[in-house]
Motif scaffolding. Sequence first.
Motif, PDB file in Angstrom:
ATOM      1  N   ILE A 256      -3.942   9.292   0.796  1.00  0.00           N
ATOM      2  CA  ILE A 256      -3.177  10.494   1.156  1.00  0.00           C
ATOM      3  C   ILE A 256      -3.436  10.750   2.636  1.00  0.00           C
ATOM      4  CG2 ILE A 256      -2.810  12.960   0.755  1.00  0.00           C
ATOM      5  CD1 ILE A 256      -3.617  12.548  -2.125  1.00  0.00           C
ATOM      6  N   PHE A 257      -2.355  10.928   3.390  1.00  0.00           N
ATOM      7  CA  PHE A 257      -2.482  11.102   4.837  1.00  0.00           C
ATOM      8  C   PHE A 257      -2.666  12.581   5.171  1.00  0.00           C
ATOM      9  CE2 PHE A 257      -0.278  11.532   9.063  1.00  0.00           C
ATOM     10  CZ  PHE A 257      -1.336  11.011   9.795  1.00  0.00           C
ATOM     11  N   ILE A 258      -3.828  12.901   5.755  1.00  0.00           N
ATOM     12  CA  ILE A 258      -4.098  14.295   6.155  1.00  0.00           C
ATOM     13  C   ILE A 258      -4.708  14.283   7.561  1.00  0.00           C
ATOM     14  CG2 ILE A 258      -5.247  16.467   5.556  1.00  0.00           C
ATOM     15  CD1 ILE A 258      -5.329  15.558   2.675  1.00  0.00           C
ATOM     16  N   PRO A 259      -3.888  14.462   8.582  1.00  0.00           N
ATOM     17  CA  PRO A 259      -4.435  14.461   9.944  1.00  0.00           C
ATOM     18  C   PRO A 259      -5.127  15.784  10.281  1.00  0.00           C
ATOM     19  CG  PRO A 259      -2.080  14.875   9.998  1.00  0.00           C
ATOM     20  CD  PRO A 259      -2.434  14.697   8.549  1.00  0.00           C
ATOM     21  N   ALA A 260      -6.082  15.704  11.183  1.00  0.00           N
ATOM     22  CA  ALA A 260      -6.711  16.930  11.712  1.00  0.00           C
ATOM     23  C   ALA A 260      -6.156  17.118  13.117  1.00  0.00           C
ATOM     24  CB  ALA A 260      -8.223  16.767  11.746  1.00  0.00           C
ATOM     25  N   ILE A 261      -5.147  17.962  13.238  1.00  0.00           N
ATOM     26  CA  ILE A 261      -4.506  18.132  14.542  1.00  0.00           C
ATOM     27  C   ILE A 261      -5.145  19.326  15.255  1.00  0.00           C
ATOM     28  CG2 ILE A 261      -2.310  18.506  15.747  1.00  0.00           C
ATOM     29  CD1 ILE A 261      -0.973  16.828  13.665  1.00  0.00           C
TER      30      ILE A 261
ATOM     31  N   ALA B 220       3.665  -0.238   4.921  1.00  0.00           N
ATOM     32  CA  ALA B 220       3.279   0.598   3.777  1.00  0.00           C
ATOM     33  C   ALA B 220       4.501   1.287   3.167  1.00  0.00           C
ATOM     34  CB  ALA B 220       2.275   1.651   4.229  1.00  0.00           C
ATOM     35  N   GLU B 221       4.317   1.760   1.945  1.00  0.00           N
ATOM     36  CA  GLU B 221       5.379   2.562   1.312  1.00  0.00           C
ATOM     37  C   GLU B 221       4.939   4.021   1.370  1.00  0.00           C
ATOM     38  OE1 GLU B 221       7.324   3.395  -3.054  1.00  0.00           O
ATOM     39  OE2 GLU B 221       6.101   1.600  -2.798  1.00  0.00           O
ATOM     40  N   VAL B 222       5.866   4.904   1.745  1.00  0.00           N
ATOM     41  CA  VAL B 222       5.522   6.326   1.868  1.00  0.00           C
ATOM     42  C   VAL B 222       6.011   7.089   0.636  1.00  0.00           C
ATOM     43  CG1 VAL B 222       6.014   8.424   3.194  1.00  0.00           C
ATOM     44  CG2 VAL B 222       5.466   6.301   4.394  1.00  0.00           C
ATOM     45  N   VAL B 223       5.107   7.871   0.063  1.00  0.00           N
ATOM     46  CA  VAL B 223       5.453   8.688  -1.108  1.00  0.00           C
ATOM     47  C   VAL B 223       5.279  10.154  -0.704  1.00  0.00           C
ATOM     48  CG1 VAL B 223       4.853   9.197  -3.512  1.00  0.00           C
ATOM     49  CG2 VAL B 223       4.437   6.913  -2.587  1.00  0.00           C
ATOM     50  N   VAL B 224       6.325  10.948  -0.887  1.00  0.00           N
ATOM     51  CA  VAL B 224       6.234  12.373  -0.521  1.00  0.00           C
ATOM     52  C   VAL B 224       6.128  13.204  -1.793  1.00  0.00           C
ATOM     53  CG1 VAL B 224       7.399  14.272   0.682  1.00  0.00           C
ATOM     54  CG2 VAL B 224       7.646  11.951   1.520  1.00  0.00           C
ATOM     55  N   SER B 225       5.286  14.226  -1.761  1.00  0.00           N
ATOM     56  CA  SER B 225       5.155  15.087  -2.947  1.00  0.00           C
ATOM     57  C   SER B 225       6.467  15.846  -3.161  1.00  0.00           C
ATOM     58  CB  SER B 225       3.994  16.066  -2.762  1.00  0.00           C
ATOM     59  OG  SER B 225       4.181  16.810  -1.578  1.00  0.00           O
ATOM     60  N   PRO B 226       6.754  16.237  -4.406  1.00  0.00           N
ATOM     61  CA  PRO B 226       8.023  16.955  -4.673  1.00  0.00           C
ATOM     62  C   PRO B 226       8.004  18.362  -4.090  1.00  0.00           C
ATOM     63  CG  PRO B 226       6.681  16.798  -6.647  1.00  0.00           C
ATOM     64  CD  PRO B 226       5.956  16.011  -5.605  1.00  0.00           C
TER      65      PRO B 226
ATOM     66  N   PHE C  91       5.686   5.338  11.302  1.00  0.00           N
ATOM     67  CA  PHE C  91       4.426   4.643  11.616  1.00  0.00           C
ATOM     68  C   PHE C  91       3.956   3.813  10.418  1.00  0.00           C
ATOM     69  CE2 PHE C  91      -0.254   4.543  11.886  1.00  0.00           C
ATOM     70  CZ  PHE C  91      -0.401   3.942  13.121  1.00  0.00           C
ATOM     71  N   PHE C  92       3.893   4.429   9.254  1.00  0.00           N
ATOM     72  CA  PHE C  92       3.367   3.710   8.092  1.00  0.00           C
ATOM     73  C   PHE C  92       4.315   2.605   7.636  1.00  0.00           C
ATOM     74  CE2 PHE C  92       1.066   7.855   7.590  1.00  0.00           C
ATOM     75  CZ  PHE C  92      -0.178   7.338   7.920  1.00  0.00           C
ATOM     76  N   GLU C  93       5.598   2.872   7.698  1.00  0.00           N
ATOM     77  CA  GLU C  93       6.551   1.830   7.264  1.00  0.00           C
ATOM     78  C   GLU C  93       6.540   0.642   8.227  1.00  0.00           C
ATOM     79  OE1 GLU C  93       9.586   4.395   4.468  1.00  0.00           O
ATOM     80  OE2 GLU C  93      10.299   3.791   6.444  1.00  0.00           O
TER      81      GLU C  93
ATOM     82  N   ILE D  92       0.856  -1.208   0.000  1.00  0.00           N
ATOM     83  CA  ILE D  92       0.000   0.000   0.000  1.00  0.00           C
ATOM     84  C   ILE D  92       0.885   1.248   0.000  1.00  0.00           C
ATOM     85  CG2 ILE D  92      -1.696   1.311   1.345  1.00  0.00           C
ATOM     86  CD1 ILE D  92      -2.736  -1.309   2.455  1.00  0.00           C
ATOM     87  N   LYS D  93       0.541   2.203  -0.879  1.00  0.00           N
ATOM     88  CA  LYS D  93       1.317   3.460  -0.938  1.00  0.00           C
ATOM     89  C   LYS D  93       0.557   4.570  -0.227  1.00  0.00           C
ATOM     90  CE  LYS D  93       3.889   2.920  -5.205  1.00  0.00           C
ATOM     91  NZ  LYS D  93       4.087   3.427  -6.547  1.00  0.00           N
ATOM     92  N   VAL D  94       1.249   5.237   0.713  1.00  0.00           N
ATOM     93  CA  VAL D  94       0.634   6.356   1.434  1.00  0.00           C
ATOM     94  C   VAL D  94       1.330   7.650   1.015  1.00  0.00           C
ATOM     95  CG1 VAL D  94       0.166   7.364   3.707  1.00  0.00           C
ATOM     96  CG2 VAL D  94       0.090   4.885   3.418  1.00  0.00           C
ATOM     97  N   GLY D  95       0.558   8.590   0.502  1.00  0.00           N
ATOM     98  CA  GLY D  95       1.127   9.874   0.086  1.00  0.00           C
ATOM     99  C   GLY D  95       1.134  10.872   1.243  1.00  0.00           C
ATOM    100  N   ILE D  96       2.249  11.581   1.372  1.00  0.00           N
ATOM    101  CA  ILE D  96       2.339  12.642   2.392  1.00  0.00           C
ATOM    102  C   ILE D  96       2.691  13.953   1.686  1.00  0.00           C
ATOM    103  CG2 ILE D  96       3.621  13.476   4.418  1.00  0.00           C
ATOM    104  CD1 ILE D  96       3.845  10.656   5.399  1.00  0.00           C
ATOM    105  N   PRO D  97       1.801  14.959   1.769  1.00  0.00           N
ATOM    106  CA  PRO D  97       2.119  16.250   1.132  1.00  0.00           C
ATOM    107  C   PRO D  97       3.286  16.946   1.854  1.00  0.00           C
ATOM    108  CG  PRO D  97      -0.239  16.035   1.643  1.00  0.00           C
ATOM    109  CD  PRO D  97       0.459  14.934   2.362  1.00  0.00           C
TER     110      PRO D  97
END
Length: 331
Positions: free
Chosen positions: A73-78, A28-34, A22-24, A2-7
Amino acid sequence: MIKVGIPRALLYYQYYPMWKTFFEELGAEVVVSPPTTQTMLSSGASRVVADTCLPVKVFLGHVLSLVEKCDYIFIPAIRSVKKKVYNCSKFLGLPDMTKAVIPESSPILDIDIDINKGKRRLYQAIYQLGRHFTWNPFKVRQAGIAAWQAYLNYNQLMSSYSLTPPQAIEKISGTLESTPETHYPNPLRATIAIIGHPYLLYDEYINHRFIHRLEQAGYKVLTPEMLTTEELKSATGRLVGRTYWTYEGEVVGAGEHYLESGADGVIGIMTFGCGPDSLMMDMVRRHAARLRATAFMCLTLEEHTAEAGIVTRLEAFLDMIHRRKRRLVCV
Ligand code: SF4
């Protein structure tokens, strides 16, 4: 896998090593936006009303760049990470806003962090997040523990070695070639502290490589992350008493600390349309005016901020500091 995107925007600079771990740990595989580009900024800005703050527009551009590149895509509400201390409202509604303005987004992995609701609710939220990857609660617990340790190590790394978040992230991933220069041969070279939120200080596209310019010119640059949590907390307490905003330390705490010790000049970076910063930066500005010991300048960024404008103000500020230093050397 599973690929998880992090902006690469907003709270990325505070928490990326923790989220990645956490995801790894859960396989999961983590993908970061450029890094941010004009295309990303324009695409993000096109989805919201004009007076939305710049960092949120940038964030949406990063989400758009991840669409179709990951499963989630991981988007937490902190909301709150400390009792009765609250986050800016933009962070509270971030997952819902993203779903509303980017309907084509990959499914959003959301977690509600609010320490005021108690530790039990927090653990439940972490477990629910982990259930996207495993049903085993012990595995989620292990991933949570490893992630928290990664977060502590990351903060320790930055304060112990005076690293910025991007440098610390590179060091953790083994891509930082050498530690930054710490030798300043010219006695007239000054130490400049930059205060503000990491998503303004370290996004080189929106701040026009501000820190890089100072470092290239031979200045020693200090940032909020180079202070320990205790230093930030006590400096915030000295200036405002009780903390109200979650990330007050990186503006008020760092401002107070550097105005009173360790810097020849302090530069605050904020963005147009930011309610919390307009209050916090003003407190720092008033404190600087009261002390009259350290030069202070505040730069306000927005999407149309021109590079020439930033450079001109920076040069004028540095000239003033040099004149002060020369006067002190001559006395
Ligand atoms: S603190 Fe200011 S800059 Fe940051 S998200 Fe909130 S309004 Fe935007």
